[in-house]
Scaffold this active site. Sequence first.
Site, short mmCIF file in Angstrom:
data_model
loop_
_atom_site.label_atom_id
_atom_site.label_comp_id
_atom_site.label_asym_id
_atom_site.label_seq_id
_atom_site.Cartn_x
_atom_site.Cartn_y
_atom_site.Cartn_z
N PRO A 98 0.83 -1.21 0.00
CA PRO A 98 0.00 0.00 0.00
C PRO A 98 0.86 1.26 0.00
O PRO A 98 1.07 1.90 1.03
CB PRO A 98 -0.82 -0.14 1.29
CG PRO A 98 -0.05 -1.06 2.15
CD PRO A 98 0.77 -1.95 1.27
N THR A 133 0.64 4.33 -1.18
CA THR A 133 0.24 5.71 -0.83
C THR A 133 0.02 5.85 0.68
O THR A 133 0.28 6.91 1.24
CB THR A 133 -1.02 6.19 -1.59
OG1 THR A 133 -2.16 5.46 -1.13
CG2 THR A 133 -0.85 6.00 -3.10
N ASP A 134 -0.43 4.79 1.33
CA ASP A 134 -0.50 4.79 2.80
C ASP A 134 0.89 5.01 3.38
O ASP A 134 1.10 5.87 4.24
CB ASP A 134 -0.98 3.42 3.31
CG ASP A 134 -2.48 3.36 3.54
OD1 ASP A 134 -3.07 4.38 3.92
OD2 ASP A 134 -3.05 2.27 3.34
N LEU A 135 1.83 4.19 2.91
CA LEU A 135 3.18 4.25 3.48
C LEU A 135 3.90 5.51 3.05
O LEU A 135 4.66 6.11 3.81
CB LEU A 135 3.94 2.99 3.08
CG LEU A 135 3.32 1.72 3.67
CD1 LEU A 135 3.82 0.48 2.95
CD2 LEU A 135 3.61 1.61 5.16
N ALA A 141 2.67 8.24 5.20
CA ALA A 141 3.29 8.10 6.52
C ALA A 141 4.69 8.70 6.51
O ALA A 141 5.09 9.42 7.43
CB ALA A 141 3.35 6.63 6.93
#
Lengths: 379, 390
Positions: free
Chosen positions: B161, B163-165, B168
């Site tokens: 994932p 774009t999540d990471l 972050a």
Amino acid sequence: MKALHGVRVVDFTQAMAAPFCTMNLADMGADVIKIEPPGEGEPTRRLGAAEKNGHSATFMALNRNKRSLTADLKRPEGVAIVRRLVETADVFVQNYRPGVADRLGLGWDQLSAINPLLVYCSISGFGGTGPYASRVTGEESGAPAKAGIPVSDLACGLYGAYGILAALEHRDRTGQGQLVDTSLLEAAMALTVWEATEYWTTGRTPRAVGSAHRFAAPYQAIRASDGYFTVGANNDKLYEAFCRAIDRLDLLDDSRFKTNAERVRNRAELIREIELTTVGFSRATWLERLASEGVPCGPINSYPETLSDPHTLAREMVVDLVHPGAGEVKALGIPVKLSDTPGAVDRPAPLCGEHTTEILTELGYSEAEHESFRARGVV
Amino acid sequence: MDHIRVIDQTQVMAGPTCAMLLADLGADVIKVEPPGGETTRRIEPEIAPGVSAAFLAVNRNKRGMTLDLKQQRGVDIFMRLVGTADVLIENYRPGVAKRLGVGYDTLASSNPRLVYCSISGFGQTGPYASRGGYDLIAQGMSGIMSVTGHEGGPPVKVGVPITDLGAALFGVFGILCALRARRITGRGQFVDTSLFEAGVALSVWEATEYWYTGETPQRLGTGHRMNAPYQAFRASDGHFTVGASNERLWPRFASLLGLDRLLDEPRFADVGARVRNRPALEREIESVTATKPRSYWLERCEALGIPAGPIYSVPEALTDAHAVARGMAKEVDHPEAGRVKTLGNPVKMSATPPTMRNAAPPLGHDNTAILTELGYGDTEIRELAREGVI
């Protein structure tokens, strides 16, 4: 003021991961000085299929907001210039194979001896230690098709910036610099959070799942009459809203799909059921209905679509610049917005050696010395 | 970062990972959850009864406390905690924190030194600000899915994932920049990033290709849009990866394959030509590589200094000697699940290295300790528990 005002970074990097690291620091206001070989500059200036007026698009994309100093590191005088620069610097970033910087007299031990406050960041393919330390850079990935974007390069650049800033915080409190060491391989592994979790918990080897999620369903691309759209209905509440939006409340009573865990286990059947309905209407219809039910969803955009999307523009993700050689060029904006000390894309990538005179003067070299360096090709 | 206190008011992946990156460096990260726990605690698979593996994966090194922000006393405790904090991270949809009475303006007026980071699907402003956004949606809208997978196949997203990471990482970068600015200005600030923008910011080559060639970037399987050869090639027993695109490595790789004749061909004369004629180049190369096993090619590439590697499964990657030597698979203690595995931090630091101290906290694990630190007495804490405030 920008957040990294007053931070000087010596950028002895090439290609993607490390230049991306220092570019992020430059975007936030650090004075990033790129060291390049006289004449030809770093290899990325000649790389790639895209260029404008002879200027490499890839180089321009990763080196904006930086200054360029040329120095021939095969000659002691060139190394001496860089070492004098390092005395004035807070951060040194390099991405040569472990050992190369040491041979040039620009290793961690050598530079921390002349500037104990220095934060020294090394970015390599596999890290400074371990059995593959001396291997050349390469990406490793568990996926059968590589991610469309160079994930390990980019993530590694960001992990490097994170390590550097944390090290600066420690230095400002203690007066102690340190070595920050990261690699493409480790960055890529650190991104496999769900996949490592799946393997460690279930013992199963994680498989490629297309557009789906390992732990949630429906959460993937769904077929409409004119192509695909994405939907993320990863909990019971959203699943119910999704069924309402596509007018398939019967699915809520289907014993195969009662819980998220069952929906993940029976994903193929679930998607078959859903697509029986969704292929009947267009993407636009479904996106409108899903949005009105509050279900996260979206189109699958091409880059021309993304880069002209009103939201992209409203969030200032596209910036216009004028490059002295290439003319008007576009650059990506800064994805993290700071309210008090925002970053900015102020200037395009430098020409090779564009700031050599200015930086030599800052370092206290006389004009006679400049002339002599130039005459002998040291800068 | 052990002098920094972080309030982690986040769920699922992007926000928790951002806070975990600070926790790995020693920050005192206090995860504040509703008394029922955040949603990720109920995601399967379980590592022990009631203990979610996904929750453990992104919440190590934190302390945990529960607080019901729908009760005034919960908000009071929260505000007292905010008074002791340097950083707050939340990843609600824009507007939710404000509705709960813990929006940026409120918290900044009570603690002007607070660095407040919001991570959302699309950011706090712009036409899509109020939309829900997940990694999948952001990968689709940022263009990443349009270049992932094989030509003609169904849509594929990046396997991790990203774009999540990415959000972050950009979030923690913004927080660290803001902490540095605070040293000079004495003020905290609002840090605003999103999954969508992370996806766009990671599209460096793709945006570049579009802007400079006018062409829409396409899916390339394992290929690179600016380099060739740089992709997976077929061996007799599977695939291996090679990056031999520059003018130094390409002749070396061509010689290794016995394909020196290609060096004189205009179709493959420089990187630009090789990228344009990638399918022909791939056919030429695979006509040779497919005749020998992977190990044969990998050994020779290694000897010649040509970047190359195997394509590992996740188990192979995690048990590889180099990954183990670099500490990428660690173990920590969990009070209920025992010894559990966790990924290492990819950044090694000589003076203040990241450390793995404890597993993700069970729900409300540190309620008493944290409330005591804030000055609450035993009787009061028992009453707060009885009334469901914690």
